[in-house]
Design a protein around this motif. Structure first.
Motif, PDB file in Angstrom:
ATOM      1  N   SER A 190       4.628   2.717   3.357  1.00  0.00           N
ATOM      2  CA  SER A 190       3.687   2.711   2.240  1.00  0.00           C
ATOM      3  C   SER A 190       4.388   2.533   0.891  1.00  0.00           C
ATOM      4  CB  SER A 190       2.872   4.003   2.244  1.00  0.00           C
ATOM      5  OG  SER A 190       3.732   5.135   2.141  1.00  0.00           O
ATOM      6  N   PHE A 202       3.170  -0.855  -1.376  1.00  0.00           N
ATOM      7  CA  PHE A 202       2.418  -0.736  -2.629  1.00  0.00           C
ATOM      8  C   PHE A 202       3.288  -1.064  -3.830  1.00  0.00           C
ATOM      9  CE2 PHE A 202       0.330   2.633   0.065  1.00  0.00           C
ATOM     10  CZ  PHE A 202      -0.811   1.892   0.330  1.00  0.00           C
ATOM     11  N   VAL A 237      -4.313  -3.198  -4.833  1.00  0.00           N
ATOM     12  CA  VAL A 237      -4.134  -1.934  -4.124  1.00  0.00           C
ATOM     13  C   VAL A 237      -2.855  -1.268  -4.610  1.00  0.00           C
ATOM     14  CG1 VAL A 237      -3.956  -0.805  -1.892  1.00  0.00           C
ATOM     15  CG2 VAL A 237      -5.257  -2.931  -2.096  1.00  0.00           C
ATOM     16  N   ASP A 297       2.418   3.760   7.860  1.00  0.00           N
ATOM     17  CA  ASP A 297       3.259   4.946   7.994  1.00  0.00           C
ATOM     18  C   ASP A 297       3.267   5.492   9.419  1.00  0.00           C
ATOM     19  OD1 ASP A 297       4.304   5.140   5.459  1.00  0.00           O
ATOM     20  OD2 ASP A 297       2.558   6.213   4.674  1.00  0.00           O
ATOM     21  N   SER A 341      -3.230   1.036   5.021  1.00  0.00           N
ATOM     22  CA  SER A 341      -2.383   2.073   4.439  1.00  0.00           C
ATOM     23  C   SER A 341      -2.029   3.152   5.458  1.00  0.00           C
ATOM     24  CB  SER A 341      -3.086   2.705   3.226  1.00  0.00           C
ATOM     25  OG  SER A 341      -3.405   1.735   2.258  1.00  0.00           O
ATOM     26  N   TRP A 342      -2.992   3.527   6.274  1.00  0.00           N
ATOM     27  CA  TRP A 342      -2.753   4.559   7.284  1.00  0.00           C
ATOM     28  C   TRP A 342      -1.754   4.067   8.324  1.00  0.00           C
ATOM     29  CZ3 TRP A 342      -3.636   5.127  12.582  1.00  0.00           C
ATOM     30  CH2 TRP A 342      -3.621   6.438  13.074  1.00  0.00           C
ATOM     31  N   GLY A 372      -2.410   2.242  -3.956  1.00  0.00           N
ATOM     32  CA  GLY A 372      -2.160   3.377  -3.075  1.00  0.00           C
ATOM     33  C   GLY A 372      -3.322   3.553  -2.122  1.00  0.00           C
ATOM     34  N   LEU A 373      -3.232   4.579  -1.272  1.00  0.00           N
ATOM     35  CA  LEU A 373      -4.233   4.825  -0.253  1.00  0.00           C
ATOM     36  C   LEU A 373      -5.635   4.935  -0.838  1.00  0.00           C
ATOM     37  CD1 LEU A 373      -5.046   5.456   2.646  1.00  0.00           C
ATOM     38  CD2 LEU A 373      -4.436   7.842   2.238  1.00  0.00           C
ATOM     39  N   ASP A 374      -5.778   5.681  -1.912  1.00  0.00           N
ATOM     40  CA  ASP A 374      -7.088   5.875  -2.529  1.00  0.00           C
ATOM     41  C   ASP A 374      -7.144   5.271  -3.927  1.00  0.00           C
ATOM     42  OD1 ASP A 374      -8.308   7.430  -0.401  1.00  0.00           O
ATOM     43  OD2 ASP A 374      -6.891   9.013  -0.947  1.00  0.00           O
ATOM     44  N   VAL A 398      -8.496  -1.279   3.294  1.00  0.00           N
ATOM     45  CA  VAL A 398      -7.346  -0.707   2.599  1.00  0.00           C
ATOM     46  C   VAL A 398      -6.881   0.568   3.297  1.00  0.00           C
ATOM     47  CG1 VAL A 398      -6.570   0.382   0.463  1.00  0.00           C
ATOM     48  CG2 VAL A 398      -7.940  -1.698   0.364  1.00  0.00           C
ATOM     49  N   ARG A 399      -7.820   1.413   3.664  1.00  0.00           N
ATOM     50  CA  ARG A 399      -7.472   2.674   4.323  1.00  0.00           C
ATOM     51  C   ARG A 399      -6.825   2.419   5.682  1.00  0.00           C
ATOM     52  NH1 ARG A 399      -8.880   8.024   3.762  1.00  0.00           N
ATOM     53  NH2 ARG A 399     -10.115   7.461   1.936  1.00  0.00           N
ATOM     54  N   GLY A 431     -10.243   1.868   9.569  1.00  0.00           N
ATOM     55  CA  GLY A 431     -10.607   2.592   8.345  1.00  0.00           C
ATOM     56  C   GLY A 431     -11.943   3.288   8.472  1.00  0.00           C
TER      57      GLY A 431
END
Length: 346
Positions: A139, A143, A159, A84, A80-81, A161-163, A76-77, A339
């Motif tokens: 992002s 999401f 998911v 962007d 998501s990273w 968001g990022l966290d 996921v990280r 990640g």
């Protein structure tokens, strides 16, 4: 595969190798002193069973500790990273989904023609390189989404968001199931990548029982709609009733289907099961964007095509709602590593 990221202040390099070659990888790191460098490396964040299996090897040879981190969290990280990061996202990693029009055209032409023509059309669709539709996302546009990670088994994650993510489901029928059955049914197949390539050359209808095999063509429903004759009615059922000898017959007759056809049918069966799990969870959580990841999809064009077509078929059953979108990552397999690296940086 590599790209420069100004925020991290360097160039990221990605490499892929089987875990069986871990000793050679450690030899390379030790020989080139990659773990010493300007800042030195005392620990590496890692995921999966290898974090435990190879901990002693890294500790004794390199003086580096392997620290286990959550596998789904790293994927996921990583995704998501990257969404962007531009222009890196456009050039290196992007989402794609086969064009709906291609699947619909193939299904229509197959179902409206003779059974043999339908089989040829279905085979051509499975073996052709799936068309891609580039999805422009950041992002905010991505999401929320449903992440379906296909490893040995299948994990389904919502998911937001990022966290912000939560494991909401899963299945024991995944890549490990495919590879285990592959070794039982096609023992001469030497590797997962080879199995994927062979599957592209096969004809699943040689072993799968299709609707047209039962009804002679399309099946008309009471409401006037039709189930295309090219749709699979039962996986591997034709093998039970097929005429002709088998590879082990005393008269030396060969079985009427190839390893490639068996593998294509196997890929499609596992993919259909994964789609059912994905669809039910997407419906339950009200999500239309479904990102499919995992090593099962790497070098596996048949699986990506089968998943896309299954999700498109599900969308047709909900004509008044937003369609379910099966999305894939171009450089599959690297997002978990990315990640993990971001955990190292932190």
């Amino acid at each position: 595969l590599s790209f420069v990221d100004k925020q991290l202040g360097g160039q990221l390099h990605f490499a892929c190798f089987p875990t069986e070659a871990m000793d050679k990888f450690v030899d390379l790191v030790e020989k080139r002193e990659l773990h010493i460098g300007a800042h030195g490396i005392n620990e590496i964040m890692t995921t999966g069973g290898g974090a435990h299996k190879y901990a002693r090897l890294f500790r004794e040879r390199l003086g580096v500790e392997l620290r286990p981190v959550d596998e789904l969290g790293t994927v996921v990280r990583g995704i998501s990273w990257m969404v962007d990061r531009r222009p890196a996202w456009d050039k290196v990693c992007f989402l794609h989904c086969p064009s709906p029009s291609d699947s619909e055209t193939s299904s229509t032409s197959a179902s409206s023609s003779s059974p043999s023509a339908a089989r040829r059309s279905a085979t051509a669709t499975a073996t052709a390189t799936p068309p891609r539709q580039i999805i422009e996302v950041g992002s905010k546009a991505l999401f929320p989404f449903l992440l379906v990670n296909i490893g040995t088994g299948v994990s389904v994650v919502r998911v937001d968001g990022l966290d912000s993510f939560e494991r909401v489901g899963g299945s024991a029928i995944g890549g490990g199931t495919f590879w285990g059955l592959c070794k039982l049914l096609c023992p001469d197949c030497e590797g997962f990548d080879e199995a994927g390539r062979l599957a592209e050359q096969g004809d699943a209808s040689a072993v799968n029982l299709l609707v047209e095999d039962i009804y002679g063509g399309d099946y008309e429903l009471p409401n006037g709609s039709k189930i295309p004759g090219s749709i699979t009615a039962s996986f591997f059922a034709k093998a039970a009733v097929a005429h002709g000898g088998s590879a082990g017959d005393a008269d030396g007759a060969r079985r009427p289907w190839s390893d490639a056809s068996i593998l294509q049918a196997l890929v499609k069966m596992v993919s259909a099961s994964i789609c059912q799990t994905a669809y039910l969870n997407a419906k339950l959580h009200g999500l239309q964007r479904i990102v499919f990841t995992g090593n099962f999809l790497r070098q596996n064009a048949v699986a990506r095509q089968a998943i896309s077509e299954n999700m498109q078929r599900v969308s047709k059953a909900h004509p008044n709602g937003e369609p379910y979108r099966a999305l894939f990552l171009e450089h599959e397999g690297f997002f978990g590593a990315l990640g993990s690296f971001l955990f190292n940086v932190q």
